[in-house]
Motif scaffolding. Sequence first.
Motif, PDB file in Angstrom:
ATOM      1  N   CYS A  20      -1.133  -5.725  -8.597  1.00 56.83           N
ATOM      2  CA  CYS A  20      -1.493  -6.337  -7.323  1.00 56.83           C
ATOM      3  C   CYS A  20      -1.381  -5.235  -6.284  1.00 56.83           C
ATOM      4  N   SER A  21      -2.501  -4.850  -5.705  1.00 52.26           N
ATOM      5  CA  SER A  21      -2.458  -3.730  -4.774  1.00 52.26           C
ATOM      6  C   SER A  21      -3.422  -3.944  -3.621  1.00 52.26           C
ATOM      7  N   CYS A  22      -2.996  -3.517  -2.452  1.00 48.81           N
ATOM      8  CA  CYS A  22      -3.865  -3.508  -1.277  1.00 48.81           C
ATOM      9  C   CYS A  22      -4.426  -2.101  -1.134  1.00 48.81           C
ATOM     10  N   LYS A  64       0.055  -9.227   0.551  1.00 47.69           N
ATOM     11  CA  LYS A  64      -0.146  -9.458  -0.878  1.00 47.69           C
ATOM     12  C   LYS A  64       0.008 -10.924  -1.260  1.00 47.69           C
ATOM     13  N   HIS A  67      -2.974 -12.181  -2.741  1.00 47.64           N
ATOM     14  CA  HIS A  67      -3.151 -11.633  -4.082  1.00 47.64           C
ATOM     15  C   HIS A  67      -2.314 -12.412  -5.095  1.00 47.64           C
ATOM     16  N   ASP A  86       7.913  -4.625  -6.644  1.00 43.97           N
ATOM     17  CA  ASP A  86       7.149  -4.076  -5.523  1.00 43.97           C
ATOM     18  C   ASP A  86       8.073  -3.180  -4.707  1.00 43.97           C
ATOM     19  N   SER A  91       6.580  -7.742   0.760  1.00 48.93           N
ATOM     20  CA  SER A  91       5.947  -8.351  -0.415  1.00 48.93           C
ATOM     21  C   SER A  91       6.982  -9.064  -1.281  1.00 48.93           C
TER      22      SER A  91
END
Length: 100
Positions: A20-22, A64, A67, A86, A91
């Motif tokens: 899960c990444s921005c 996130k 996400h 994380d 997050s």
Amino acid sequence: SSDLAIFRVLHDARIPIVLCSCSRVPAWCVHLLASCPLDPQGRPDLKICDVVHAASVIEPASKKKRHFAKIQSALDARFSQLLLFDSGKESCVDGRRLGL
């Protein structure tokens, strides 16, 4: 590298790994995951992308939390069944509030 050892252990144990990444440029992240060997010494053919579940989310976002919801839906799992790692405190707090 030893930083990726957890990925190899989870993969060998057949435990799904979801990223899960921005990112402002998700395509760059995807390219990087496809280019980097998970275990350059032992398995140079095994790339990070080979062990990452299709439910992974790499896209632009400010939080996130969105996400996490997409991942939960894609896996058809309760948040309590997922484990979050994380480096960002926000997050982790958001994940904890959701039950991760």
